[in-house]
Design an enzyme around this catalytic site. Structure first.
Site, mmCIF file in Angstrom:
data_model
loop_
_atom_site.group_PDB
_atom_site.id
_atom_site.type_symbol
_atom_site.label_atom_id
_atom_site.label_comp_id
_atom_site.label_asym_id
_atom_site.label_seq_id
_atom_site.Cartn_x
_atom_site.Cartn_y
_atom_site.Cartn_z
ATOM 1 N N VAL A 1 2.722 2.834 -4.957
ATOM 2 C CA VAL A 1 2.084 4.142 -4.831
ATOM 3 C C VAL A 1 2.594 4.767 -3.543
ATOM 4 C CG1 VAL A 1 -0.086 5.403 -4.639
ATOM 5 C CG2 VAL A 1 0.032 3.324 -6.040
ATOM 6 N N CYS A 2 3.078 6.005 -3.641
ATOM 7 C CA CYS A 2 3.510 6.744 -2.469
ATOM 8 C C CYS A 2 4.594 5.969 -1.718
ATOM 9 C CB CYS A 2 2.284 7.039 -1.598
ATOM 10 S SG CYS A 2 2.536 8.282 -0.316
ATOM 11 N N SER A 3 4.452 5.813 -0.402
ATOM 12 C CA SER A 3 5.480 5.159 0.403
ATOM 13 C C SER A 3 5.497 3.644 0.231
ATOM 14 C CB SER A 3 5.306 5.516 1.880
ATOM 15 O OG SER A 3 4.010 5.163 2.331
ATOM 16 N N GLY A 4 4.644 3.110 -0.625
ATOM 17 C CA GLY A 4 4.745 1.700 -0.976
ATOM 18 C C GLY A 4 6.105 1.358 -1.561
ATOM 19 N N THR B 1 9.037 8.477 -4.515
ATOM 20 C CA THR B 1 8.016 8.252 -3.502
ATOM 21 C C THR B 1 7.479 9.612 -3.077
ATOM 22 O OG1 THR B 1 7.519 7.125 -1.416
ATOM 23 C CG2 THR B 1 9.652 8.242 -1.557
#
Length: 330
Positions: A114-117, A134
């Site tokens: 999720v996102c910058s993961g 991202t």
């Protein structure tokens, strides 16, 4: 029924909503699936995993207490999820945590971020040769750090086989809903979205931004005027000759300057603006698909179908059935 095990990897400075949003989707879906099967239990088991024991503070200051440390994760894993947040880059420097993530991914049915993961996926060597997304502000950096990955800055989430990635924050909810739909069908996904009082469940191909926000705002006034004019005249001739004439430039010069100042070709910008307008009409009106096509400059339903499917990954009719708040023609 056999419960699915969802494992979230967290770290100091993680984004709380990256965890809480998808977690709630999976839990709600598990309850529905368990109820439909007439089984006891939740249908899913959720673990939060950190590198070390003890509370972990999110970027907003709220702490969570992980259920396990990385070394304590045993048994089967259905879905492994790396959340994002300001602390992800520091987490990527923890070789043991990264190695645990890579090892666990190999035995999980699917892996997601999720996102910058997505940076944790990259550090674990999972993005090479794969398509990913991202948060819009980090796409360029992700592509720089992991040149073997194909980073697409536009969609809100991307599925590449058993690897799923999403754009920023709330897009993690859309990602989780798409996983629920893949596992349990669209009815369960829609039921979860209703339970969470979500206005729409967005498809992965939906752009993170409108055409106007996705393109850089030109410095030159003639180009700014052209962009403003395009938004109000989508049914007109928006080919390069017409746009160049409006800007008072030669076609060759206009094309070069347009791309240099907006980061996109004129054709790509016009198509994005038309798809965006079509989406709005499909969501908010009962106008027929044929009328939407004419209003947005496509001319025919078939041309709209091709362009819309290419950009959003579903047909206009499918999009309307999923997202319109009322029954509409078309």
């Amino acid at each position: 029924m056999t419960s699915r095990r969802i494992v979230f990897a967290v770290f100091p400075g993680f984004q709380l909503l990256d965890l809480a949003g998808p977690n709630e989707v999976f839990v709600q879906a598990g309850r529905l699936a368990a109820g439909a099967a007439g089984a006891a239990g939740q249908g899913v088991v959720v673990d939060t995993v950190a590198a070390a024991p003890g509370p972990v503070a999110s970027s907003g200051g709220i702490t969570v207490t992980p259920t396990l440390t990385a070394g304590e994760v045993t048994g089967p894993v259905d879905t492994l999820v790396a959340v994002g947040g300001q602390g992800v880059h520091q987490a990527c420097q923890d070789a043991e945590f990264v190695e645990w993530f890579a090892r666990t991914s190999r035995r999980a049915r699917r892996t997601a971020s999720v996102c910058s993961g997505a940076f944790l996926l990259g550090a674990a060597g999972l993005l090479d040769g794969r398509r990913a997304v991202t948060h819009w502000s980090a796409c360029e950096l992700l592509a720089q750090r992991h040149p073997a990955a194909s980073v697409d800055p536009d969609p809100i989430f991307v599925r590449d086989g058993d690897l799923w990635t999403s754009a920023g924050v709330t897009a993690g909810i859309d990602l989780a809903l798409a996983m629920v739909e893949a596992d349990d069908g669209p009815e369960v996904a829609r039921a979860v979205a209703r339970q969470l009082v979500m206005f729409v469940q967005r498809p992965g191909g939906q752009a993170q931004f409108s055409a106007q926000l996705a393109a850089r705002r030109p410095e030159r006034q003639p180009l700014r005027d052209v962009l403003d004019w395009v938004a109000d005249h989508l049914a007109d001739d928006l080919g390069v000759p017409a746009l160049a004439a409006r800007a008072g430039m030669s076609e060759r010069h206009f094309t070069r300057v347009f791309r240099a100042e907006t980061g996109r070709t004129p054709a790509a910008y016009v198509e994005s603006a038309r798809v965006e307008a079509a989406r709005r009409l499909l969501e908010s009106t009962g106008t027929t698909v044929e009328a939407v096509a004419r209003a947005c400059g496509y001319g025919t339903r078939e041309t709209l179908q091709r362009s819309f499917k290419r950009a959003v990954q579903v047909t206009p009719g499918e999009y309307r059935r999923r997202f319109a708040p009322h029954s509409a023609a078309g």
